[in-house]
Design a protein around this motif. Structure first.
Motif, mmCIF file in Angstrom:
data_model
loop_
_atom_site.group_PDB
_atom_site.id
_atom_site.type_symbol
_atom_site.label_atom_id
_atom_site.label_comp_id
_atom_site.label_asym_id
_atom_site.label_seq_id
_atom_site.Cartn_x
_atom_site.Cartn_y
_atom_site.Cartn_z
ATOM 1 N N SER A 150 0.975 -1.249 0.137
ATOM 2 C CA SER A 150 0.005 -0.015 0.017
ATOM 3 C C SER A 150 0.884 1.226 -0.079
ATOM 4 O O SER A 150 2.226 1.130 0.071
ATOM 5 N N SER A 190 -6.278 -0.954 -2.372
ATOM 6 C CA SER A 190 -6.629 0.312 -2.951
ATOM 7 C C SER A 190 -5.594 1.534 -2.989
ATOM 8 O O SER A 190 -4.644 1.546 -1.894
ATOM 9 N N SER A 194 -7.172 1.590 2.159
ATOM 10 C CA SER A 194 -8.081 1.271 3.140
ATOM 11 C C SER A 194 -8.899 0.114 2.981
ATOM 12 O O SER A 194 -9.469 -0.469 3.683
ATOM 13 N N ARG A 195 -8.744 -0.220 1.791
ATOM 14 C CA ARG A 195 -9.462 -1.552 1.193
ATOM 15 C C ARG A 195 -8.630 -2.586 0.475
ATOM 16 O O ARG A 195 -7.676 -2.196 -0.183
ATOM 17 N N LEU A 212 -14.352 -7.763 -2.105
ATOM 18 C CA LEU A 212 -13.973 -6.393 -1.527
ATOM 19 C C LEU A 212 -13.763 -6.423 0.053
ATOM 20 O O LEU A 212 -14.843 -6.986 0.496
ATOM 21 N N ALA A 213 -12.853 -5.901 0.703
ATOM 22 C CA ALA A 213 -13.153 -5.916 2.174
ATOM 23 C C ALA A 213 -11.949 -4.707 2.666
ATOM 24 O O ALA A 213 -11.414 -4.250 1.938
ATOM 25 N N GLY A 214 -12.198 -4.327 4.084
ATOM 26 C CA GLY A 214 -11.448 -3.408 4.548
ATOM 27 C C GLY A 214 -9.715 -3.903 4.710
ATOM 28 O O GLY A 214 -9.835 -5.324 4.790
ATOM 29 N N SER A 215 -8.880 -3.161 5.003
ATOM 30 C CA SER A 215 -7.525 -3.415 4.875
ATOM 31 C C SER A 215 -7.488 -4.309 6.005
ATOM 32 O O SER A 215 -6.141 -5.190 6.196
ATOM 33 N N SER A 218 -12.236 -6.577 7.563
ATOM 34 C CA SER A 218 -13.549 -6.093 7.880
ATOM 35 C C SER A 218 -14.554 -6.100 6.757
ATOM 36 O O SER A 218 -14.237 -5.749 5.638
ATOM 37 N N ASN A 219 -15.812 -6.248 6.756
ATOM 38 C CA ASN A 219 -16.894 -6.045 5.921
ATOM 39 C C ASN A 219 -16.576 -6.414 4.799
ATOM 40 O O ASN A 219 -16.837 -6.017 3.448
ATOM 41 N N PRO A 220 -16.440 -7.800 4.456
ATOM 42 C CA PRO A 220 -16.153 -8.514 3.127
ATOM 43 C C PRO A 220 -17.279 -8.563 2.194
ATOM 44 O O PRO A 220 -18.456 -8.884 2.885
#
Length: 235
Positions: A150, A190, A194-195, A212-215, A218-220
């Motif tokens: 990143s 990203s 963040s993702r 797609l998920a948070g780095s 979270s929240n996949p």
């Protein structure tokens, strides 16, 4: 599954507040592509015209390689060493300084200073300008592959056996790698860090799909499905 303990890196991989990533001048701005045929890496226009070889590794190319952020060189692996070549080619340079067994995929930090690469026993880095020694970032008991970095220097990679048992880890180059995704591989991060987007087997039919998920994992969210696959290909 827990990753092996990290060893402290000899040089920081995170950019300082005064540094910024180089803007790409090649191939992005001129719309050219790189590709592999056997042992040879080629560059061509996006429509395939004006193809020319930039380096012949003398051995099958391993992984997809990576461009320096400023487009000045292409970095690649022949399986037991690191190399680079300018886009004009065909003048290659051995960067590793020694034999490194089973080099797999590689990537560069966003400031272009370091190559991050994987092999059968862990994750490593080498100076992108040469004189690198394949310094260990950490050892692992199972294969490590497909690193990506990143903007702030956080490294993501996958580790495990078969694809459907692999996990994605994130690693700051100093502390112990943290598992953030189970049943996932081939992550990309990203621009803002963040993702992550990654590949995971569909639980219904076993087909690979994009998620797609948070780095931090979270929240996949599943992005693609077999029903909406169509006849195209995502690459």
């Amino acid at each position: 599954m827990a990753a092996a303990a990290a060893t402290t890196a000899a040089a920081p991989l995170v950019m300082s507040a005064t540094e910024k990533a180089a803007s790409a001048t090649f191939p992005g701005e001129v719309g050219q592509i790189s590709y592999v045929v056997g042992n040879i890496i080629y560059v061509a226009d996006a429509n395939g015209a004006n193809a020319h070889a930039i380096v012949d590794l003398g051995a099958p190319v391993v992984g997809s390689g990576a461009w320096a952020p400023d487009g000045s060189r292409y970095f690649c692996s022949g399986g037991d060493s690191l190399g680079s070549a300018p886009p004009g080619g065909p003048h290659g340079t051995d960067l590793s300084g020694r034999i490194i067994p089973s080099v797999r995929n590689l990537t560069l930090t966003r400031d272009g200073r370091f190559i991050i690469f994987s092999n059968d026993n862990g994750l490593h880095y080498s100076a992108a300008g040469g004189n690198g020694d394949g310094t260990h970032l950490f050892y692992a008991g199972i294969s490590v592959d497909r690193p990506t970095v990143s903007m702030d220097g956080m490294i993501f990679f996958d580790q495990g056996g078969t694809l459907d048992t692999r996990s994605i880890f994130r690693f700051d180059g100093q502390a112990e790698p943290e598992e953030v995704i189970t049943n996932g591989w081939d992550a990309d991060v990203s621009p803002d860090g963040s993702r992550i987007v990654f590949v995971r087997s569909d639980s219904a039919n076993g087909k690979a799909q994009l998620w797609l998920a948070g780095s931090d994992g979270s929240n996949p969210v599943q992005l693609t499905t077999e029903a909406a696959a169509g006849g195209g290909r995502v690459a």
